[in-house]
Design a protein around this motif. Sequence first.
Motif, PDB file in Angstrom:
ATOM      1  N   ARG A 185       0.569  -7.063  -9.060  1.00  0.00           N
ATOM      2  CA  ARG A 185      -0.753  -7.600  -8.710  1.00  0.00           C
ATOM      3  C   ARG A 185      -1.280  -7.043  -7.391  1.00  0.00           C
ATOM      4  NH1 ARG A 185       1.842 -12.540  -9.569  1.00  0.00           N
ATOM      5  NH2 ARG A 185       1.549 -12.961  -7.354  1.00  0.00           N
ATOM      6  N   ARG A 186      -0.478  -6.219  -6.732  1.00  0.00           N
ATOM      7  CA  ARG A 186      -0.822  -5.636  -5.431  1.00  0.00           C
ATOM      8  C   ARG A 186      -0.983  -6.700  -4.335  1.00  0.00           C
ATOM      9  NH1 ARG A 186      -2.456  -0.288  -4.990  1.00  0.00           N
ATOM     10  NH2 ARG A 186      -2.291   0.818  -6.943  1.00  0.00           N
ATOM     11  N   SER A 187      -0.252  -7.792  -4.461  1.00  0.00           N
ATOM     12  CA  SER A 187      -0.299  -8.811  -3.414  1.00  0.00           C
ATOM     13  C   SER A 187       0.942  -8.787  -2.536  1.00  0.00           C
ATOM     14  CB  SER A 187      -0.479 -10.202  -4.033  1.00  0.00           C
ATOM     15  OG  SER A 187       0.631 -10.546  -4.827  1.00  0.00           O
ATOM     16  N   TRP A 243       4.112  -7.200  -6.729  1.00  0.00           N
ATOM     17  CA  TRP A 243       3.864  -5.761  -6.611  1.00  0.00           C
ATOM     18  C   TRP A 243       2.873  -5.308  -7.682  1.00  0.00           C
ATOM     19  CZ3 TRP A 243       3.431  -1.589  -4.075  1.00  0.00           C
ATOM     20  CH2 TRP A 243       3.521  -0.333  -4.675  1.00  0.00           C
ATOM     21  N   HIS A 281       4.050   1.657   3.823  1.00  0.00           N
ATOM     22  CA  HIS A 281       3.442   1.285   2.553  1.00  0.00           C
ATOM     23  C   HIS A 281       4.542   1.325   1.498  1.00  0.00           C
ATOM     24  CE1 HIS A 281       3.116   5.719   2.366  1.00  0.00           C
ATOM     25  NE2 HIS A 281       3.246   5.558   1.064  1.00  0.00           N
ATOM     26  N   LYS A 303       3.059  -7.428   0.278  1.00  0.00           N
ATOM     27  CA  LYS A 303       2.725  -6.654   1.473  1.00  0.00           C
ATOM     28  C   LYS A 303       3.950  -5.909   1.997  1.00  0.00           C
ATOM     29  CE  LYS A 303      -0.814  -9.901   2.949  1.00  0.00           C
ATOM     30  NZ  LYS A 303      -1.229 -10.779   4.038  1.00  0.00           N
ATOM     31  N   GLY A 319      -2.504  -1.814  -1.586  1.00  0.00           N
ATOM     32  CA  GLY A 319      -1.392  -2.721  -1.812  1.00  0.00           C
ATOM     33  C   GLY A 319      -1.052  -3.488  -0.569  1.00  0.00           C
ATOM     34  N   GLY A 320      -1.351  -4.773  -0.575  1.00  0.00           N
ATOM     35  CA  GLY A 320      -1.002  -5.615   0.545  1.00  0.00           C
ATOM     36  C   GLY A 320      -1.958  -5.517   1.698  1.00  0.00           C
ATOM     37  N   GLU A 321      -3.260  -5.355   1.415  1.00  0.00           N
ATOM     38  CA  GLU A 321      -4.189  -5.303   2.527  1.00  0.00           C
ATOM     39  C   GLU A 321      -4.267  -6.661   3.173  1.00  0.00           C
ATOM     40  OE1 GLU A 321      -6.186  -6.161  -1.233  1.00  0.00           O
ATOM     41  OE2 GLU A 321      -5.233  -4.338  -0.603  1.00  0.00           O
ATOM     42  N   ARG A 361      -1.257   1.230   4.845  1.00  0.00           N
ATOM     43  CA  ARG A 361      -1.137   0.625   3.520  1.00  0.00           C
ATOM     44  C   ARG A 361      -2.105   1.295   2.549  1.00  0.00           C
ATOM     45  NH1 ARG A 361      -0.801  -4.348   6.993  1.00  0.00           N
ATOM     46  NH2 ARG A 361       1.352  -4.939   6.795  1.00  0.00           N
ATOM     47  N   GLY A 369      -3.776   2.733  -0.926  1.00  0.00           N
ATOM     48  CA  GLY A 369      -3.834   2.211  -2.281  1.00  0.00           C
ATOM     49  C   GLY A 369      -4.194   0.738  -2.348  1.00  0.00           C
ATOM     50  N   CYS A 418       7.316   2.541  -4.334  1.00  0.00           N
ATOM     51  CA  CYS A 418       7.707   2.025  -5.639  1.00  0.00           C
ATOM     52  C   CYS A 418       8.695   0.889  -5.431  1.00  0.00           C
ATOM     53  CB  CYS A 418       8.287   3.112  -6.545  1.00  0.00           C
ATOM     54  SG  CYS A 418       9.890   3.760  -6.076  1.00  0.00           S
TER      55      CYS A 418
END
Length: 149
Positions: free
Chosen positions: A118-120, A116, A128, A122, A29-31, A25, A27, A131
């Motif tokens: 807000r990068r929440s 997406w 990963h 997953k 995004g969705g850690e 993952r 960047g 887009c």
Amino acid sequence: MPRRAERCLQIAPHSLAIVLGAGGRPGGGGEGSGPAPGPGPGPAPGPAAGGASSELGRHRIGYEIFADFKRENMQHFWDRRATAAVAETFFLGWIDEQVLLVQGKEEHLEVLRQGWARRSLKPPSGFHIKCLGPDLSKCIKRLNASSQG
């Protein structure tokens, strides 16, 4: 001569293309708090190439990837809208082993787009999100550009 209109690929109304890339993952995004639970032992997904390839080998069917995407995102206990939106999406297709196509009500798809942004949102384990967009032709153009460069 009539002007040639730009070609637009619309697969289905109220659908969303989620373009995935192999690997962990990047960047941020969705850690998550750790690797996603999955069937069978194996290396945790991460930056190592072996982990990504074993994850990709495990996911052979697009619906399994979609189910993993839903499982990863159904745990937004702090955001009931996101949980409801993910619960109400449906698998539409798996294109070229990298585009997950989902369908749902427009308000649910908008919640996914906001997640997406807000990068929440997953990705499925072992992937990963590159887009996300309603217009598959734009995503395909991005894919072609990134694979050539």
